[in-house]
Design a protein around this motif. Structure first.
Motif, PDB file in Angstrom:
ATOM      1  N   LEU A 140       0.860  -1.175   0.000  1.00  0.00           N
ATOM      2  CA  LEU A 140       0.000   0.000   0.000  1.00  0.00           C
ATOM      3  C   LEU A 140       0.899   1.229   0.000  1.00  0.00           C
ATOM      4  N   ILE A 141       0.962   1.927  -1.130  1.00  0.00           N
ATOM      5  CA  ILE A 141       1.916   3.019  -1.327  1.00  0.00           C
ATOM      6  C   ILE A 141       1.172   4.350  -1.286  1.00  0.00           C
ATOM      7  N   ASP A 142       1.434   5.148  -0.262  1.00  0.00           N
ATOM      8  CA  ASP A 142       0.673   6.383  -0.043  1.00  0.00           C
ATOM      9  C   ASP A 142       1.528   7.611  -0.365  1.00  0.00           C
ATOM     10  N   GLU A 143       1.199   8.258  -1.482  1.00  0.00           N
ATOM     11  CA  GLU A 143       1.840   9.516  -1.895  1.00  0.00           C
ATOM     12  C   GLU A 143       3.373   9.431  -1.897  1.00  0.00           C
ATOM     13  N   PRO A 144       3.966   8.588  -2.745  1.00  0.00           N
ATOM     14  CA  PRO A 144       5.426   8.455  -2.738  1.00  0.00           C
ATOM     15  C   PRO A 144       6.151   9.579  -3.459  1.00  0.00           C
ATOM     16  N   THR A 145       5.455  10.368  -4.283  1.00  0.00           N
ATOM     17  CA  THR A 145       6.134  11.332  -5.163  1.00  0.00           C
ATOM     18  C   THR A 145       6.443  12.663  -4.484  1.00  0.00           C
ATOM     19  N   ASN A 146       5.939  12.881  -3.273  1.00  0.00           N
ATOM     20  CA  ASN A 146       6.086  14.206  -2.660  1.00  0.00           C
ATOM     21  C   ASN A 146       7.533  14.592  -2.368  1.00  0.00           C
ATOM     22  N   HIS A 147       8.436  13.613  -2.282  1.00  0.00           N
ATOM     23  CA  HIS A 147       9.847  13.923  -2.041  1.00  0.00           C
ATOM     24  C   HIS A 147      10.710  13.540  -3.253  1.00  0.00           C
ATOM     25  N   LEU A 148      10.079  13.393  -4.415  1.00  0.00           N
ATOM     26  CA  LEU A 148      10.817  12.988  -5.611  1.00  0.00           C
ATOM     27  C   LEU A 148      10.852  14.127  -6.622  1.00  0.00           C
ATOM     28  N   ASP A 149      12.038  14.401  -7.163  1.00  0.00           N
ATOM     29  CA  ASP A 149      12.127  15.381  -8.231  1.00  0.00           C
ATOM     30  C   ASP A 149      11.659  14.738  -9.539  1.00  0.00           C
ATOM     31  N   THR A 150      11.678  15.508 -10.624  1.00  0.00           N
ATOM     32  CA  THR A 150      11.117  15.048 -11.894  1.00  0.00           C
ATOM     33  C   THR A 150      11.802  13.776 -12.396  1.00  0.00           C
ATOM     34  N   ASP A 151      13.135  13.753 -12.378  1.00  0.00           N
ATOM     35  CA  ASP A 151      13.854  12.565 -12.865  1.00  0.00           C
ATOM     36  C   ASP A 151      13.583  11.357 -11.982  1.00  0.00           C
ATOM     37  N   ALA A 152      13.527  11.566 -10.668  1.00  0.00           N
ATOM     38  CA  ALA A 152      13.274  10.456  -9.744  1.00  0.00           C
ATOM     39  C   ALA A 152      11.870   9.897  -9.938  1.00  0.00           C
ATOM     40  N   ARG A 153      10.913  10.752 -10.235  1.00  0.00           N
ATOM     41  CA  ARG A 153       9.541  10.275 -10.488  1.00  0.00           C
ATOM     42  C   ARG A 153       9.510   9.353 -11.700  1.00  0.00           C
ATOM     43  N   LYS A 154      10.236   9.732 -12.736  1.00  0.00           N
ATOM     44  CA  LYS A 154      10.291   8.879 -13.932  1.00  0.00           C
ATOM     45  C   LYS A 154      10.909   7.526 -13.602  1.00  0.00           C
ATOM     46  N   LYS A 155      11.981   7.533 -12.828  1.00  0.00           N
ATOM     47  CA  LYS A 155      12.683   6.297 -12.475  1.00  0.00           C
ATOM     48  C   LYS A 155      11.802   5.395 -11.605  1.00  0.00           C
ATOM     49  N   VAL A 156      11.121   5.984 -10.628  1.00  0.00           N
ATOM     50  CA  VAL A 156      10.244   5.190  -9.753  1.00  0.00           C
ATOM     51  C   VAL A 156       9.046   4.653 -10.542  1.00  0.00           C
ATOM     52  N   ALA A 157       8.523   5.442 -11.475  1.00  0.00           N
ATOM     53  CA  ALA A 157       7.414   4.969 -12.313  1.00  0.00           C
ATOM     54  C   ALA A 157       7.846   3.759 -13.145  1.00  0.00           C
ATOM     55  N   GLU A 158       9.053   3.822 -13.723  1.00  0.00           N
ATOM     56  CA  GLU A 158       9.589   2.684 -14.489  1.00  0.00           C
ATOM     57  C   GLU A 158       9.728   1.457 -13.594  1.00  0.00           C
ATOM     58  N   TYR A 159      10.167   1.673 -12.371  1.00  0.00           N
ATOM     59  CA  TYR A 159      10.356   0.583 -11.414  1.00  0.00           C
ATOM     60  C   TYR A 159       9.016  -0.064 -11.064  1.00  0.00           C
ATOM     61  N   LEU A 160       8.014   0.753 -10.752  1.00  0.00           N
ATOM     62  CA  LEU A 160       6.701   0.233 -10.369  1.00  0.00           C
ATOM     63  C   LEU A 160       6.019  -0.500 -11.532  1.00  0.00           C
ATOM     64  N   LYS A 161       6.296  -0.056 -12.743  1.00  0.00           N
ATOM     65  CA  LYS A 161       5.695  -0.701 -13.914  1.00  0.00           C
ATOM     66  C   LYS A 161       6.119  -2.157 -14.027  1.00  0.00           C
ATOM     67  N   LYS A 162       7.317  -2.484 -13.517  1.00  0.00           N
ATOM     68  CA  LYS A 162       7.829  -3.865 -13.581  1.00  0.00           C
ATOM     69  C   LYS A 162       7.316  -4.718 -12.426  1.00  0.00           C
ATOM     70  N   LYS A 163       6.679  -4.077 -11.430  1.00  0.00           N
ATOM     71  CA  LYS A 163       6.193  -4.798 -10.261  1.00  0.00           C
ATOM     72  C   LYS A 163       4.714  -5.126 -10.418  1.00  0.00           C
ATOM     73  N   LYS A 164       4.184  -5.874  -9.459  1.00  0.00           N
ATOM     74  CA  LYS A 164       2.750  -6.129  -9.415  1.00  0.00           C
ATOM     75  C   LYS A 164       2.334  -6.296  -7.963  1.00  0.00           C
ATOM     76  N   GLY A 165       1.042  -6.127  -7.727  1.00  0.00           N
ATOM     77  CA  GLY A 165       0.530  -6.303  -6.384  1.00  0.00           C
ATOM     78  C   GLY A 165       0.691  -5.089  -5.503  1.00  0.00           C
ATOM     79  N   PHE A 166       0.070  -3.960  -5.910  1.00  0.00           N
ATOM     80  CA  PHE A 166       0.133  -2.762  -5.059  1.00  0.00           C
ATOM     81  C   PHE A 166      -1.043  -1.833  -5.337  1.00  0.00           C
TER      82      PHE A 166
END
Length: 486
Positions: A140-166
């Motif tokens: 359960l991921i609650d508002e993870p982007t509030n401490h991420l800059d633009t590049d980090a948001r892209k990287k975390v989005a790519e990471y989450l796309k490879k995962k499942k179950g959230f």
């Protein structure tokens, strides 16, 4: 793969009259990547806490998986990151952590540093990596982007796309589009699940609202027509019944009267059915009232100049020399990685003591309205906040109402507000202030999508001069006239 089933869920806080969930039922697959969207204060974080078993409720939540929550409650930030992550994912090997770090562009050496020395973005990444190593758990991921800059948001989005179950709570449209395959939407009257990303869900939601609006207008006309028809039939029936007096064939007249009365009752039943159908429509309609602001005109074209400004921290330069002007009508976005000095530039402009070189020139008599990044200091009641900041209380509350505040919120202490509601208090304050320049530091943190779109339209219509730090790319692309990269 298994299912999480929610049956007849009903919940309200013991200290509040607000019913957060009322007889809600739905089910989701534990393999799905779900984006969780809805207005501020609707109960997204509350629902995650219900899944975690933190509150008592009526109804059933049936699941065979264990839930983990992000942000993870760190017990002691002074601990070495490796030691801390062993608490988060006790069965994970060191090589597995380093492998996850590589997907997120996190240096391996952070594992052997104390957690408190990591940037907020690094902390977010390492905790997400560790939580995903808990095999078989549902995150359960609650508002993870509030401490991420633009590049980090892209990287975390790519990471989450490879995962499942959230389940991912976020209001960043681009971020959701890049990493989810289902949307869980918390509406005014229910919770719905739909396949697809945020954009496809938004299109379908708007189409449904348009269809229901057309249907409602048709039913309104039908109800009006049927009401007139029923009244006319009843009048005819009464006239025929009255004509029985002195009639030669009372049986025929009585039969005619009964027939007219039956027709009247049939029409009335059709009218009641149409009223019931109409009442079921647009219960989840999301309206966004038009916001207004009154920016002041400045007497010269240039309001602020930054000349060779370098922000410093403990004698060390943290950004390259910055030279730019803010001119009337500009909407300037400052971009850069976390820790590059973006917020420091804004605070420097606001007159705070920030170690720096170079020069910031502020126009004579310039009136600035400021929205800070931090909301933690907001406590007390709205009328006291309004008085302290010299605001027109009626106007201030009217703006909050347009930002989807219920009247019951006006009776609460601000410390009870959600993160998004606190941010809206600061934005409403700024909108009530007449200023030459509006300086907003990450104003959209926690703010729901509908309010983001509402604020976009406001800025496009009134064209105030503004200086932003903000990482929502959809928002930036809609309103920026100038982008300054650190």
């Amino acid at each position: 793969m298994s299912m999480i089933k929610v049956e007849n869920l009903t919940f309200s806080y013991p200290t509040s009259y607000d019913v957060i969930f009322d007889n809600v039922s739905f089910q989701i697959d534990t393999d799905w990547k779900l984006g969780f969207v809805g207005r501020n204060g609707r109960g997204k974080t509350t629902f995650l806490n219900l899944l975690l078993g933190n509150y008592e409720y009526s109804g059933k939540i049936i699941s065979s998986v264990q839930f983990d929550y992000f942000p993870y409650p760190v017990s002691d930030e002074k601990k070495q990151t490796e030691e801390l992550l062993r608490e988060v994912c006790p069965l994970a090997e060191e090589w597995e952590l380093l492998k996850e770090f590589s997907y997120l562009d996190v240096d391996a050496d952070v594992l052997w540093r104390s957690f408190e020395t990591l940037s907020k973005g690094e902390q977010t990444k390492v905790l997400l990596a560790a939580l995903f190593l808990n095999e078989g758990h549902f995150l359960l991921i609650d508002e993870p982007t509030n401490h991420l800059d633009t590049d980090a948001r892209k990287k975390v989005a790519e990471y989450l796309k490879k995962k499942k179950g959230f389940i991912l709570v976020s209001h960043d449209r681009r971020f959701l589009d890049e990493c989810v395959d289902h949307i869980l939407s918390i509406n005014r009257t229910n919770i719905e699940v739909q396949m697809g990303n945020f954009s496809s869900w938004m299109v379908n939601f708007e189409r449904k609202q348009e269809s229901e609006l057309l249907q409602k207008e048709r039913l309104k006309k039908d109800i009006h027509r049927l009401q007139k028809s029923a009244k006319r039939s009843e009048t005819w029936s009464n006239r025929v019944e009255a004509s029985k007096i002195g009639a030669a064939d009372k049986g025929y007249v009585g039969h005619k009267s009964a027939k007219m009365m039956k027709r009247s009752k049939t029409i009335e039943k059709r009218r009641q059915k149409a009223i019931e159908e109409k009442s079921k429509l647009l219960k989840n309609a999301e309206t966004a009232d038009v916001l207004k602001m009154k920016p002041l005109m400045y007497h010269t074209n240039t309001l602020v100049s930054f000349s060779e400004v370098e922000v410093m921290y403990e004698g060390r330069t943290i950004c390259s020399p910055m030279t730019f002007d803010i001119q009337s009508g500009d909407r300037v976005f400052i971009e850069g990685k976390n820790g590059s000095g973006k917020s420091s530039l804004l605070k420097l402009l606001m007159g705070n003591f920030i170690e720096h070189t170079g020069k910031v020139t502020v126009g004579s008599g310039l009136v600035i309205s400021y929205v800070p990044q931090d909301t933690s200091y907001l406590t007390g009641f709205l009328e006291d906040f309004s008085e302290k900041n010299g605001l027109d209380e009626s106007l201030f509350k009217a703006v909050l109402r347009k930002l989807d505040f219920d009247r019951i919120q006006f009776e609460k202490d601000m410390k009870e507000f959600s993160g998004g509601q606190k941010k809206k208090v600061l934005i409403a304050k700024s909108l009530c202030e007449q200023a030459h320049l509006y300086v907003w530091d990450e104003p959209l943190n926690f703010i729901d999508v509908y309010s983001r779109l509402q604020i976009e339209k406001l800025i496009e219509e009134f064209s105030p001069t503004m200086l932003f730090v903000e990482h929502d790319l959809a928002f930036r692309d809609a309103i920026a006239t100038k982008i300054i990269k650190i």
